[in-house]
Motif scaffolding. Structure first.
Motif, PDB file in Angstrom:
ATOM      1  N   SER A  83     -34.163  65.320  14.640  1.00  0.00           N
ATOM      2  CA  SER A  83     -35.408  65.392  15.405  1.00  0.00           C
ATOM      3  C   SER A  83     -35.200  64.880  16.824  1.00  0.00           C
ATOM      4  O   SER A  83     -34.440  63.939  17.047  1.00  0.00           O
ATOM      5  CB  SER A  83     -36.482  64.551  14.697  1.00  0.00           C
ATOM      6  N   ASP A  85     -37.644  63.585  18.527  1.00  0.00           N
ATOM      7  CA  ASP A  85     -38.778  62.680  18.745  1.00  0.00           C
ATOM      8  C   ASP A  85     -38.359  61.471  19.596  1.00  0.00           C
ATOM      9  O   ASP A  85     -37.425  60.752  19.238  1.00  0.00           O
ATOM     10  CB  ASP A  85     -39.273  62.216  17.360  1.00  0.00           C
ATOM     11  N   PRO A  86     -39.033  61.242  20.730  1.00  0.00           N
ATOM     12  CA  PRO A  86     -38.672  60.090  21.576  1.00  0.00           C
ATOM     13  C   PRO A  86     -38.825  58.739  20.867  1.00  0.00           C
ATOM     14  O   PRO A  86     -38.258  57.732  21.317  1.00  0.00           O
ATOM     15  CB  PRO A  86     -39.636  60.194  22.772  1.00  0.00           C
ATOM     16  N   LEU A  87     -39.559  58.720  19.756  1.00  0.00           N
ATOM     17  CA  LEU A  87     -39.705  57.475  18.994  1.00  0.00           C
ATOM     18  C   LEU A  87     -38.355  56.977  18.466  1.00  0.00           C
ATOM     19  O   LEU A  87     -38.163  55.776  18.268  1.00  0.00           O
ATOM     20  CB  LEU A  87     -40.679  57.691  17.822  1.00  0.00           C
ATOM     21  N   THR A 196     -33.591  59.054   8.029  1.00  0.00           N
ATOM     22  CA  THR A 196     -34.653  59.005   9.037  1.00  0.00           C
ATOM     23  C   THR A 196     -34.845  57.552   9.478  1.00  0.00           C
ATOM     24  O   THR A 196     -34.180  56.649   8.952  1.00  0.00           O
ATOM     25  CB  THR A 196     -35.991  59.510   8.461  1.00  0.00           C
TER      26      THR A 196
ATOM     27  N   GLN B 179     -46.032  51.744  21.648  1.00  0.00           N
ATOM     28  CA  GLN B 179     -44.583  51.872  21.862  1.00  0.00           C
ATOM     29  C   GLN B 179     -43.890  50.662  21.244  1.00  0.00           C
ATOM     30  O   GLN B 179     -44.172  49.528  21.652  1.00  0.00           O
ATOM     31  CB  GLN B 179     -44.277  51.898  23.375  1.00  0.00           C
TER      32      GLN B 179
END
Lengths: 224, 277
Positions: A83, A85-87, A196, B179
């Protein structure tokens, strides 16, 4: 029949061979990420007598592979492969246990991303090191299990090289440690395929503590 | 000749649960006051008078510990400008889980603009065979201050209690505007005492704590905290505002002896009374 089988086998092997060559370039000590400058806290562990020979070095590194920062890197690599995803990168930064650990992953990652952009034309942005490796492995469609195993092997190689500069450990001893840890690299890479962020954890607290203590160590040759 | 005995109905185990919701707000006179309090099941809170100006809540688990299948949940909010300090009345004991089900402890903290919160529970002691799943989620405003400690004790070897089996699944996540800025996750299974014996893990220590402070003034405190650390501990700064400390100790008492002076410094001498040595 035999000829047909051989052709099928060759076409199956060919992409894997290319993957190995690409990954050995990306993860080579000559790839300009500056890996040689970081000891990941080993400099303090050795200074404090926690690591004093090949056996104690191997134990230490195996703990990082099974329950510590190297395993966590492998999780991040796999998460980033699956992924964009910036997370994932944000979590990698939030998971860094001290300022030098953050610097290590941030600066190596930034240098890695710059080189990948210049050579392959893929713009990954600025990512932590394992996140960047997972990202480019996905973009180049490399086998993720192979990428993980080779990432672990390369990171271990760098740490063993650092240790050889700090403890009376010969070149041959260093290679013995590297060889002994190889099966764990492949096993962990297989275990963590499709991992993940939920698989991210760490219990190598002593390793984290020496990395923190390294910040104030009086005499040091490594940046971490 | 096969005898047919009725299968005994599976005994349903007694499960404890507790819910605690606390919020604090600043009144017109600038003093922090309790705004809401909801207590359910085995959770209670008492509010000793303090001179710090914060609302100080002491959480009591009337079930006397946590075992498999128990479910405890705490939610706390410090509204704008308010100060809220939370601690526990006693060490939390995590007892042997009768089946493979983990006990669940979930804590959600929210600190709003210019507010301050301390999350300073006493030790969590894991007994042999215990299974615990724990989540601590902290949501901070960019102009909020937060301080936490989470001391973990693995067995009690002085009483012959070695953690030969068990499971710990623990996660701490601190986020500013969603965040993540601090993430810690522990997953230990099986013979935990042996794993803690590995040099890079805990080098034989049986107690561990992490202290985290998020504060614009954290940076100048780093050297002062380092001066208070015992040999087996480290402190560092993540960004310029997050101070982290990790301590390993032989046992619960040694750990506490190391923690109290650091909390005294970081709370500016407002450590909850039950933390005193």
């Amino acid at each position: 029949m035999a000829t047909g089988a051989r052709i099928a086998m060759n076409t199956a092997i060919a992409p894997m061979t290319t993957d190995v060559l690409t990954l050995s370039q990306l993860l080579s000590p000559s790839f300009p990420v500056g890996a040689f400058a970081y000891s990941h806290g080993l400099e303090t562990a050795i200074n404090d007598g926690l690591i004093e020979d090949a056996d104690s070095l191997q134990d230490w590194l195996l703990a990082l592979l099974e329950q510590g920062s190297l395993r966590a890197d492998a999780v991040l690599l796999n998460a980033a492969y699956g992924s964009a995803d910036p997370l994932i990168d944000a979590s990698a930064r939030a998971f860094a246990s001290s300022s030098e650990r953050l610097m290590e992953t941030d600066l190596q990652g930034a240098a890695f991303c710059e080189t990948v952009l210049a050579v392959w034309g893929h713009d990954l942005g600025r990512l932590c090191y394992p996140v960047a490796v997972g990202g480019i492995a996905a973009k180049l469609d490399l086998d993720v299990e192979l990428a993980t195993a080779m990432y672990l092997q390369a990171t271990l190689g760098n740490l063993i090289a650092a240790a050889m500069r700090l403890v009376p450990l010969g070149q041959v001893d260093g290679q013995k440690v590297q060889a002994a840890l190889k099966p764990f690299c492949t096993e962990i890479a297989a275990q963590l395929r499709d991992a993940t962020l939920d698989d991210l954890h760490n219990a190598a607290w002593m390793s984290d503590i020496v990395a923190m203590q390294h910040e104030t160590q009086y005499s040091r040759i490594f940046r971490s | 000749m096969t005898a047919h005995f009725p299968i005994a109905p599976k005994q349903k185990l007694q499960r404890a649960h507790g819910v605690l919701n606390i919020s604090a707000q600043q009144d017109v006179g600038g003093v922090s006051r309790l705004k809401n309090l909801r207590q359910q099941g085995s959770y209670r809170a008492i509010f000793p008078r303090t001179i710090s100006g914060n609302v100080e809540a002491v959480i009591i688990n009337t079930a006397g510990g946590v075992t498999g299948g128990d479910n405890f949940s705490t939610t706390a909010v410090a509204h704008e400008n308010a100060g809220l300090s939370l601690t526990t009345q006693a060490a939390e004991r995590i007892y042997r889980a009768p089946d493979k089900t983990a006990g669940l402890m979930k804590t959600s903290l929210s600190v709003q603009k210019d507010a301050q919160m301390y999350w300073l529970p006493q030790e969590t002691i894991l007994f042999d065979g215990s299974r615990l799943k724990r989540r601590l989620d902290v949501d901070l405003h960019a102009n909020a201050k937060f301080l936490m400690v989470e001391p973990l004790v693995f067995g009690r070897e002085a009483s012959g209690e070695t953690l030969r089996s068990g499971a710990l699944n623990d996660r701490v996540c601190i986020a500013i505007d969603a965040q993540p800025i601090y993430l810690d996750r522990i997953k230990l299974d099986g013979d935990i005492a042996s794993q803690l014996g590995r040099t890079a893990i805990a080098n034989g220590a049986r107690a561990m704590a992490n202290i985290v402070m998020v504060d614009p003034n954290a940076k100048p405190l780093l050297d002062q905290v380092r001066a208070l650390l015992p040999a087996c501990a480290g402190a560092s700064l993540l960004g310029d505002t997050t101070l982290v400390v990790r301590i390993l100790a032989a046992d619960s008492f040694v750990l506490r002896t190391a923690i109290v002076p650091i909390l005294t410094l970081l709370t500016n001498n407002a450590v909850p009374k039950n933390w005193r040595l």
